[in-house]
Design an enzyme around this catalytic site. Structure first.
Site, PDB file in Angstrom:
ATOM      1  N   HIS A 295      -4.470  -4.674   1.916  1.00 55.64           N
ATOM      2  CA  HIS A 295      -4.951  -3.310   1.785  1.00 55.64           C
ATOM      3  C   HIS A 295      -6.470  -3.321   1.675  1.00 55.64           C
ATOM      4  CE1 HIS A 295      -0.838  -2.151  -0.106  1.00 55.64           C
ATOM      5  NE2 HIS A 295      -0.871  -1.762   1.155  1.00 55.64           N
ATOM      6  N   TYR A 468      -6.682  -6.916  -3.114  1.00 55.17           N
ATOM      7  CA  TYR A 468      -5.976  -8.077  -3.682  1.00 55.17           C
ATOM      8  C   TYR A 468      -4.488  -8.081  -3.365  1.00 55.17           C
ATOM      9  CZ  TYR A 468     -10.226  -7.352  -6.421  1.00 55.17           C
ATOM     10  OH  TYR A 468     -11.532  -7.097  -6.803  1.00 55.17           O
ATOM     11  N   HIS A 469      -4.130  -7.673  -2.133  1.00 53.50           N
ATOM     12  CA  HIS A 469      -2.716  -7.580  -1.767  1.00 53.50           C
ATOM     13  C   HIS A 469      -2.410  -8.339  -0.474  1.00 53.50           C
ATOM     14  CE1 HIS A 469      -2.827  -3.452  -4.017  1.00 53.50           C
ATOM     15  NE2 HIS A 469      -2.717  -4.467  -4.853  1.00 53.50           N
ATOM     16  N   PRO A 470      -2.788  -9.616  -0.349  1.00 55.81           N
ATOM     17  CA  PRO A 470      -2.434 -10.349   0.865  1.00 55.81           C
ATOM     18  C   PRO A 470      -0.931 -10.591   0.939  1.00 55.81           C
ATOM     19  CG  PRO A 470      -3.364 -11.845  -0.762  1.00 55.81           C
ATOM     20  CD  PRO A 470      -3.518 -10.455  -1.315  1.00 55.81           C
TER      21      PRO A 470
END
Length: 543
Positions: A295, A468-470
């Site tokens: 994101h 911080y959403h890999p």
């Protein structure tokens, strides 16, 4: 002498803690949990307001950094990931969001993925949750994960919620409930004023079991294979080499970066890429490391014209008083992660469900010399929820300690930039409403001088970061680019699964910690041969 256990779980993050708990619960199976980082004893992990110290602490963070991003003015994007018990659930901002029901229904529309409808996932969300809202058809009570509705008072939160409604962007009493759209108070993974990480919720209660062994500071080198079967794990600990074998299965829970790296180091991945680094391919699996999603978030800040922002907490005396109060009562500002309000909204009338997310904080920040300075300001981060851009992860070398190359390719699809422009305009529209009249100062970023779409685009390229959403790098499904099947078994390799955010075929439309724990809970039933929970058909408001 090589040790033998039934199950080896690699990584004590959000998924690994769930699995270690579930696989050891009945006492029948021996389980070894390997974690590269230390224990979670650092007080800043458990103190919600300590999140800025936790996620920037190099002792508990992998400290990744992207390659220069063409779409972001060649900037490298810092990508912290938890290297500690609890993984990123020990350093994140604790926002509990499941994603939209239509996200999971979209997964289920893919070939072979029919078992992943939201109705199939909801019973696992509910069973895993202990919500202070109580149990109903959407929420759970009595589960291991403490979930608390945010309630710390600040007039800027009130202004944000009121302004969102007045701007026509909607309001929700529960973004994980009946109406998953609008502005709202967030839920947080907290219990009694403390962070409730995956380690606190799932792992700590299980560690007393004699059949569960935890080893911290255990750096996995590779998964060992015999033909097409995973047999064990080679790792180093305290300067010594170790090897342990699994009689049943090895479950890789390293996350969207570490899991594909470990597979490739073990000879599983794109064959030509492995040969480039002197790794003999065991299985040519081209999807490993690809389908990388995240994101992107545009950081917007406005000066606050009244002294209600939290910049006053930079004062050491105030910090000491607040910290002491928290230590004694678990209450006050230190019990807040600051990101207590936000929302799921639509950037235009053509999307079928919200495609943008707000995270709102009553304080601004500026970085100077590697340290954060608090500003008398408020911030709204605008996330694009379903980006079309896709990146990949590549090995830097065959050395397991070498950090991989992270190619996120942010904004490589023009669609993503258009949606973020809409998001900036929506945030400005919200802040322009009357409830902010007594608080709104200059727009600090992206800057009030950026008015045309071209100017806004330049501001976006300069101020976009990761949220911080890999995920997605070991995609679940069938087909040539899938890495694991719908039960998370690695295609072509026996006794090996990947269970973490890397298996998501498409990123969910909100924060990823809650769905990652749900995925792990479902995986536990698959691994143990237990039936999946019966579907639950809750009602939802879809505009």
């Amino acid at each position: 002498m090589t040790r033998t256990v039934d199950y080896i779980v690699i990584g004590a993050g959000s998924a690994g803690c769930v699995l270690a708990n579930r696989l050891s619960a009945d006492g029948r199976h021996s389980v070894l949990l390997l974690e590269a980082g230390p224990s979670d004893r650092n007080l800043m992990i458990h103190m919600p307001a300590g999140v800025y110290y936790a996620y920037r602490n190099p002792a508990i963070n992998w400290n990744y950094e992207s390659e220069p991003q063409t779409g972001l003015l060649e900037r490298r994007i810092a990508t912290p990931r938890g290297k500690v018990l609890g993984g990123s659930s020990s350093i994140n901002s604790m926002v509990y969001m499941r994603g939209h029901p239509l996200d999971f229904d979209g997964w289920a529309d893919r070939p072979g993925m029919a078992a992943w409808r939201y109705a199939d996932c909801l019973p696992y969300f509910r069973a895993g949750e202990d919500s202070d809202r109580g149990a109903d058809e959407w929420r759970g009570s009595g589960g291991p994960l403490g979930v608390t509705r945010s309630s710390w008072p600040n007039p800027l939160y009130d202004a944000f919620l009121d302004a969102g409604e007045r701007a026509g962007q909607g309001h929700s009493d529960d973004l994980n409930g009946y109406r998953p759209e609008g502005v709202a108070r967030f839920d947080a993974t907290k219990r009694h004023g403390r962070r409730c990480s995956a380690a606190v919720a799932h792992l700590r209660p299980a560690l007393a079991r004699p059949n569960l062994t935890l080893e911290t500071r255990a750096m996995v080198q590779r998964i060992t294979l015999a033909g097409n079967r995973a047999t064990g794990v080679a790792y180093t600990r305290r300067g010594e080499d170790h090897h342990v074998e699994a009689t049943r299965e090895i479950i890789l829970c390293g996350g969207a970066i570490n899991s594909p790296q470990t597979l490739m180091l073990s000879g599983i991945g794109p064959a030509d890429h492995l040969r480039e680094h002197g790794i003999e391919p065991v299985l040519d699996l081209p999807g490993v490391g690809h389908n990388l999603q995240d994101h992107p978030t545009v950081i917007m800040q406005w000066e606050c014209t009244r002294p209600v922002a939290l910049d006053r907490m930079a004062n050491p005396i105030r910090q000491g008083i607040a910290g002491t109060r928290w230590m004694l009562t678990r209450k006050g500002i230190v019990s807040s992660s600051v990101w207590e309000a936000g929302g799921l909204i639509r950037g235009n009338d053509h999307v079928p469900y919200p495609n943008l997310q707000y995270h709102m904080a009553p304080v601004g920040v500026a970085e100077q010399g590697g340290t954060l300075r608090l500003l008398q300001a408020f911030a709204i981060h605008v996330d694009q929820l379903r980006p079309r851009s896709r990146g990949h992860i590549a090995l830097r070398s065959a050395d397991p300690s070498a950090k991989p190359h992270l190619h996120f390719e942010y904004l490589s699809d023009p669609h993503d930039l258009r949606e973020l422009v809409e998001g900036v305009k929506k945030a400005r529209e919200l802040v322009a409403q009357a409830p902010f009249d007594g608080y709104r100062g200059r727009e600090l970023s992206i800057g009030e001088d950026a008015r045309t779409d071209t100017e806004i685009e330049q501001g976006i390229r300069a101020h976009t970061e990761t949220d911080y959403h890999p995920c997605g790098t070991c995609r679940m499904g069938i087909g040539p680019d899938a890495v694991v099947d719908p039960e998370m078994r690695v295609h072509g390799i026996e006794a090996l699964r990947v269970v973490d955010a890397s298996v998501m075929p498409r990123i969910t439309s909100a924060n990823l910690n809650a769905p990652t724990q749900m995925i792990a809970a479902r995986a536990a039933d698959y691994i143990l041969g237990e039936p999946q929970r019966s579907p639950e058909y809750a009602s939802f408001h879809f505009q």
